[in-house]
Design a protein around this motif. Structure first.
Motif, PDB file in Angstrom:
ATOM      1  N   ALA A  35      30.864  28.056  43.740  1.00 56.92           N
ATOM      2  CA  ALA A  35      31.237  27.510  42.415  1.00 56.92           C
ATOM      3  C   ALA A  35      31.278  28.611  41.363  1.00 56.92           C
ATOM      4  N   TYR A  36      32.254  28.517  40.444  1.00 57.05           N
ATOM      5  CA  TYR A  36      32.376  29.457  39.320  1.00 57.05           C
ATOM      6  C   TYR A  36      32.479  28.665  38.019  1.00 57.05           C
ATOM      7  N   PRO A  37      31.612  28.890  37.039  1.00 55.50           N
ATOM      8  CA  PRO A  37      31.782  28.233  35.730  1.00 55.50           C
ATOM      9  C   PRO A  37      33.010  28.817  35.020  1.00 55.50           C
ATOM     10  N   LEU A  49      40.069  46.233  29.656  1.00 53.02           N
ATOM     11  CA  LEU A  49      41.066  45.725  30.616  1.00 53.02           C
ATOM     12  C   LEU A  49      40.454  44.653  31.499  1.00 53.02           C
ATOM     13  N   GLY A  50      41.298  43.832  32.112  1.00 52.74           N
ATOM     14  CA  GLY A  50      40.830  42.815  33.059  1.00 52.74           C
ATOM     15  C   GLY A  50      39.976  41.769  32.366  1.00 52.74           C
ATOM     16  N   ASN A  51      38.984  41.247  33.106  1.00 52.20           N
ATOM     17  CA  ASN A  51      38.130  40.197  32.554  1.00 52.20           C
ATOM     18  C   ASN A  51      37.387  40.661  31.305  1.00 52.20           C
ATOM     19  N   ALA A  52      37.203  41.960  31.133  1.00 55.94           N
ATOM     20  CA  ALA A  52      36.524  42.462  29.943  1.00 55.94           C
ATOM     21  C   ALA A  52      37.425  42.365  28.707  1.00 55.94           C
ATOM     22  N   ALA A  81      36.567  48.238  32.305  1.00 56.46           N
ATOM     23  CA  ALA A  81      36.987  47.143  33.195  1.00 56.46           C
ATOM     24  C   ALA A  81      35.739  46.609  33.869  1.00 56.46           C
ATOM     25  N   GLU A  82      34.748  46.302  33.027  1.00 55.33           N
ATOM     26  CA  GLU A  82      33.430  45.944  33.576  1.00 55.33           C
ATOM     27  C   GLU A  82      33.273  44.453  33.846  1.00 55.33           C
ATOM     28  N   GLY A  83      34.356  43.693  33.706  1.00 58.79           N
ATOM     29  CA  GLY A  83      34.321  42.284  34.122  1.00 58.79           C
ATOM     30  C   GLY A  83      33.725  41.329  33.108  1.00 58.79           C
ATOM     31  N   GLY A  90      35.886  47.232  39.997  1.00 57.03           N
ATOM     32  CA  GLY A  90      36.460  45.964  40.447  1.00 57.03           C
ATOM     33  C   GLY A  90      37.947  46.188  40.701  1.00 57.03           C
ATOM     34  N   PRO A  91      38.691  45.129  40.991  1.00 58.21           N
ATOM     35  CA  PRO A  91      40.119  45.323  41.292  1.00 58.21           C
ATOM     36  C   PRO A  91      40.896  45.964  40.138  1.00 58.21           C
ATOM     37  N   VAL A  92      40.491  45.688  38.904  1.00 56.24           N
ATOM     38  CA  VAL A  92      41.263  46.221  37.761  1.00 56.24           C
ATOM     39  C   VAL A  92      40.963  47.708  37.560  1.00 56.24           C
ATOM     40  N   ALA A 151      46.376  28.779  36.341  1.00 50.84           N
ATOM     41  CA  ALA A 151      47.713  29.288  36.653  1.00 50.84           C
ATOM     42  C   ALA A 151      47.652  30.596  37.446  1.00 50.84           C
ATOM     43  N   GLY A 152      46.460  30.988  37.889  1.00 43.12           N
ATOM     44  CA  GLY A 152      46.320  32.214  38.688  1.00 43.12           C
ATOM     45  C   GLY A 152      46.844  33.436  37.954  1.00 43.12           C
ATOM     46  N   GLN A 153      46.483  33.587  36.668  1.00 49.47           N
ATOM     47  CA  GLN A 153      47.085  34.659  35.882  1.00 49.47           C
ATOM     48  C   GLN A 153      46.120  35.785  35.507  1.00 49.47           C
ATOM     49  N   GLY A 154      44.798  35.597  35.737  1.00 50.61           N
ATOM     50  CA  GLY A 154      43.815  36.571  35.244  1.00 50.61           C
ATOM     51  C   GLY A 154      44.085  37.985  35.727  1.00 50.61           C
ATOM     52  N   PHE A 155      44.119  38.169  37.020  1.00 55.02           N
ATOM     53  CA  PHE A 155      44.333  39.516  37.542  1.00 55.02           C
ATOM     54  C   PHE A 155      45.777  39.967  37.305  1.00 55.02           C
ATOM     55  N   LEU A 204      35.250  24.846  42.098  1.00 57.54           N
ATOM     56  CA  LEU A 204      34.712  24.966  43.457  1.00 57.54           C
ATOM     57  C   LEU A 204      35.794  25.640  44.282  1.00 57.54           C
ATOM     58  N   ILE A 205      35.412  26.615  45.066  1.00 58.20           N
ATOM     59  CA  ILE A 205      36.397  27.257  45.930  1.00 58.20           C
ATOM     60  C   ILE A 205      35.910  27.202  47.380  1.00 58.20           C
ATOM     61  N   GLY A 206      36.807  27.423  48.317  1.00 58.36           N
ATOM     62  CA  GLY A 206      36.462  27.417  49.739  1.00 58.36           C
ATOM     63  C   GLY A 206      37.749  27.395  50.542  1.00 58.36           C
ATOM     64  N   VAL A 265      39.703  34.313  45.863  1.00 57.18           N
ATOM     65  CA  VAL A 265      40.978  34.573  46.538  1.00 57.18           C
ATOM     66  C   VAL A 265      42.011  34.635  45.425  1.00 57.18           C
ATOM     67  N   LEU A 266      42.865  35.642  45.450  1.00 54.97           N
ATOM     68  CA  LEU A 266      43.784  35.859  44.335  1.00 54.97           C
ATOM     69  C   LEU A 266      45.224  35.628  44.758  1.00 54.97           C
ATOM     70  N   ALA A 267      45.941  34.852  43.951  1.00 50.35           N
ATOM     71  CA  ALA A 267      47.390  34.735  44.136  1.00 50.35           C
ATOM     72  C   ALA A 267      48.009  35.847  43.310  1.00 50.35           C
ATOM     73  N   LEU A 268      48.525  36.858  43.974  1.00 46.82           N
ATOM     74  CA  LEU A 268      49.164  37.972  43.252  1.00 46.82           C
ATOM     75  C   LEU A 268      50.615  37.608  42.993  1.00 46.82           C
TER      76      LEU A 268
HETATM   77  C1  LIG Z   1      37.930  30.748  40.922  1.00 41.18           C
HETATM   78  C2  LIG Z   1      38.807  31.856  40.420  1.00 41.18           C
HETATM   79  C3  LIG Z   1      40.087  32.016  40.950  1.00 41.18           C
HETATM   80  C4  LIG Z   1      40.932  33.023  40.461  1.00 41.18           C
HETATM   81  N1  LIG Z   1      42.187  33.123  40.973  1.00 41.18           N
HETATM   82  C5  LIG Z   1      43.024  34.055  40.477  1.00 41.18           C
HETATM   83  C6  LIG Z   1      44.369  34.157  40.981  1.00 41.18           C
HETATM   84  O1  LIG Z   1      44.783  33.389  41.853  1.00 41.18           O
HETATM   85  N2  LIG Z   1      45.181  35.122  40.458  1.00 41.18           N
HETATM   86  C7  LIG Z   1      44.748  35.964  39.473  1.00 41.18           C
HETATM   87  O2  LIG Z   1      45.549  36.802  39.006  1.00 41.18           O
HETATM   88  N3  LIG Z   1      43.489  35.908  38.985  1.00 41.18           N
HETATM   89  C8  LIG Z   1      42.619  34.974  39.462  1.00 41.18           C
HETATM   90  N4  LIG Z   1      41.348  34.907  38.986  1.00 41.18           N
HETATM   91  C9  LIG Z   1      40.903  35.925  38.013  1.00 41.18           C
HETATM   92  C10 LIG Z   1      40.469  37.219  38.722  1.00 41.18           C
HETATM   93  O3  LIG Z   1      39.486  36.902  39.685  1.00 41.18           O
HETATM   94  C11 LIG Z   1      39.908  38.213  37.707  1.00 41.18           C
HETATM   95  O4  LIG Z   1      40.866  38.402  36.688  1.00 41.18           O
HETATM   96  C12 LIG Z   1      39.628  39.570  38.333  1.00 41.18           C
HETATM   97  O5  LIG Z   1      38.896  39.442  39.502  1.00 41.18           O
HETATM   98  C13 LIG Z   1      38.873  40.420  37.323  1.00 41.18           C
HETATM   99  O6  LIG Z   1      38.652  41.688  37.857  1.00 41.18           O
HETATM  100  P1  LIG Z   1      37.927  42.823  36.996  1.00 41.18           P
HETATM  101  O7  LIG Z   1      38.110  44.090  37.760  1.00 41.18           O
HETATM  102  O8  LIG Z   1      38.368  42.751  35.580  1.00 41.18           O
HETATM  103  O9  LIG Z   1      36.382  42.396  36.954  1.00 41.18           O
HETATM  104  P2  LIG Z   1      35.257  42.332  38.119  1.00 41.18           P
HETATM  105  O10 LIG Z   1      35.857  41.986  39.431  1.00 41.18           O
HETATM  106  O11 LIG Z   1      34.206  41.466  37.558  1.00 41.18           O
HETATM  107  O12 LIG Z   1      34.734  43.829  38.216  1.00 41.18           O
HETATM  108  C14 LIG Z   1      33.905  44.406  37.245  1.00 41.18           C
HETATM  109  C15 LIG Z   1      33.103  45.543  37.871  1.00 41.18           C
HETATM  110  O13 LIG Z   1      32.418  46.230  36.801  1.00 41.18           O
HETATM  111  C16 LIG Z   1      31.096  46.545  37.230  1.00 41.18           C
HETATM  112  N5  LIG Z   1      30.253  46.701  36.020  1.00 41.18           N
HETATM  113  C17 LIG Z   1      29.820  45.745  35.182  1.00 41.18           C
HETATM  114  N6  LIG Z   1      29.129  46.282  34.162  1.00 41.18           N
HETATM  115  C18 LIG Z   1      29.129  47.626  34.366  1.00 41.18           C
HETATM  116  C19 LIG Z   1      28.586  48.739  33.648  1.00 41.18           C
HETATM  117  N7  LIG Z   1      27.901  48.598  32.508  1.00 41.18           N
HETATM  118  N8  LIG Z   1      28.767  49.976  34.137  1.00 41.18           N
HETATM  119  C20 LIG Z   1      29.471  50.170  35.291  1.00 41.18           C
HETATM  120  N9  LIG Z   1      30.003  49.134  36.009  1.00 41.18           N
HETATM  121  C21 LIG Z   1      29.840  47.898  35.550  1.00 41.18           C
HETATM  122  C22 LIG Z   1      30.703  45.385  38.120  1.00 41.18           C
HETATM  123  O14 LIG Z   1      29.675  45.747  39.014  1.00 41.18           O
HETATM  124  C23 LIG Z   1      32.033  45.082  38.852  1.00 41.18           C
HETATM  125  O15 LIG Z   1      32.149  45.801  40.055  1.00 41.18           O
HETATM  126  C24 LIG Z   1      40.484  33.902  39.436  1.00 41.18           C
HETATM  127  C25 LIG Z   1      39.189  33.757  38.908  1.00 41.18           C
HETATM  128  C26 LIG Z   1      38.357  32.728  39.387  1.00 41.18           C
HETATM  129  C27 LIG Z   1      36.985  32.562  38.785  1.00 41.18           C
END
Ligand SMILES: Cc1cc2nc3c(=O)[nH]c(=O)nc-3n(C[C@H](O)[C@H](O)[C@H](O)COP(=O)(O)OP(=O)(O)OC[C@H]3O[C@@H](n4cnc5c(N)ncnc54)[C@H](O)[C@@H]3O)c2cc1C
Length: 378
Positions: free
Chosen positions: A256-258, A275-278, A158-160, A17-19, A286-290, A179-181, A51-54
């Protein structure tokens, strides 16, 4: 993608993923050997409607990695923050001494640019290779995948996903969905972002190549109903959420995202860093996750620059300590925004209005607030 001949590397990155990809590119800059694993097939890695606000800090990381130049992005130079009734703030980048607050990018474009950069630099990205388990063994960590075993000195996860039941995880369900769009917004200046707090939840507009992407947070039930509304009826509702300040049209791409808050008290364990969502999954208010994740990656990379053993307990402990204040503050601020703007009765809306008014009137306060949002705690 063909599997590499080796079954070991210094760092194993779980998740393209991006992280995970940002970390892999930094490791390559350091001359550290890394391999990235992802469960999904290559063609689906870019399937991400977000869509991410960096922030400016994150944008600068991508400039240094030479990713920014190939990323379709829209700068943010003005931010309007308001709530229903009294209290609004307008932040202008130039009055705060920065050229821009950050830039808006589509997650799919970002992942495409990162994957291309990884390929050009010869970084191995193994798709369709889920990591099923990881077991630390004093000097190294063993990863099990359907394609065989693999060893590394550090496993960066960084598996999300961050399961609520995992040990040491703090979890809160906001009972909301986002809801996004995309829409067109008549009367809103290009390069302007909007954050509006409503009694149902926050709503945001982010500039994206002449149109705006919206993030509209609603309680689950209402979000389900709103998602099913015909375009015209939903647009009316969205305009109301933004105080009928702008005329919205041309809606498309609704998804939609819960929303939940989850975070690990300790983002490290033996030979492992999350790291990241994990590590922390935040409300998008506040657009802070990434952006927080990018700062986490930045600190890890700084520490790995010096480290002989990238997965040593000493390095990981230093990482956890160094990141603690920014993680705590960003998680707390985001959670505060998500919950603190909900009550619509009593003194709380007045106090919120007063806080927004004070922020608008006081330049040093504005600068401090913008600094936190752009660069985190430092
Ligand atoms: C509606 C919405 C709006 C957002 N807006 C913003 C914003 O404006 N600014 C901001 O900073 N953040 C924002 N975020 C947060 C941001 O989207 C996340 O922080 C970021 O996308 C997380 O990336 P990641 O790489 O951690 O995870 P992910 O993008 O989920 O990537 C994880 C990857 O790991 C892989 N994976 C999973 N399990 C395994 C495994 N066992 N083995 C190998 N691979 C695996 C998956 O296939 C996936 O490719 C927003 C989130 C939402 C829901």
């Amino acid at each position: 993608m063909t599997p590499p001949p080796s079954s070991s590397s210094e760092v194993a990155v779980v998740g393209a993923g991006p992280v995970g990809l940002t970390l892999a590119l930094w490791l390559h800059e350091l001359g550290r050997d890394a391999m990235v694993f992802d469960a999904r097939p290559r063609a689906r890695l870019t399937d991400d409607a977000r869509v991410l606000a960096l922030s400016l800090g994150t944008w600068r990381q991508f400039e240094r990695l030479q990713i920014a130049e190939r990323l379709p992005a829209t700068p943010i130079r003005t931010i309007h923050v308001s709530q229903r009734g009294f209290g609004r703030v307008r932040l202008e980048a130039h009055t705060l001494g920065v050229p821009l607050f950050g830039a808006v990018v589509r997650a799919s474009d970002l992942i495409t640019a990162l994957l291309e950069a990884a390929q050009t630099r010869g970084i191995a990205v193994l798709d369709e290779t889920p990591v099923e388990s990881a077991e630390a063994q004093s000097e190294r960590i063993a990863l099990r995948t359907p394609k065989g075993a693999f060893h590394a000195r550090l496993c960066a996860r960084a598996e999300g996903r961050l399961p609520a039941e995992a040990e040491g995880v703090v979890s809160h369900d906001y009972g909301q969905s986002a809801l996004i769009g995309w829409v067109h917004a008549e009367g809103l200046a290009p390069e302007s972002a909007v954050e509006r707090f409503t009694p149902q939840g926050p709503a945001a507009l982010l500039p994206d190549h002449g149109q705006w992407t919206f993030v509209h947070v609603l309680p689950h039930g209402e979000a389900g109903q709103a998602a099913a509304l015909p375009d015209a009826a939903y647009l009316e509702r969205l305009e109301r959420a933004f105080g009928n300040r702008w005329r919205l049209g041309g809606i498309h791409g609704r998804a939609a995202y819960p929303l939940v808050l989850r975070w690990r008290r300790r983002p490290v364990a033996e030979r492992t860093v999350w790291l990241g969502n994990a590590a922390q999954t935040l409300h998008p208010v506040a657009g802070q996750g990434f952006n927080l994740a990018a700062r986490d990656v930045g600190t890890l990379v700084e520490l790995l620059r010096e480290a002989d053993d990238p997965g040593s307990a000493w390095t990981l402990e230093r990482y956890a300590r160094r990141r603690a204040p920014d993680r705590r503050l960003t998680i707390g601020l985001t959670d505060g925004f998500a919950r603190g703007f909900l009550p619509r009765e009593g003194l709380i809306p007045l106090a919120r209005g007063a806080a927004l008014f004070a922020l608008d009137a006081c330049l040093p306060l504005k600068a401090r607030f913008a600094q936190q949002m752009m660069f985190g705690w430092r």
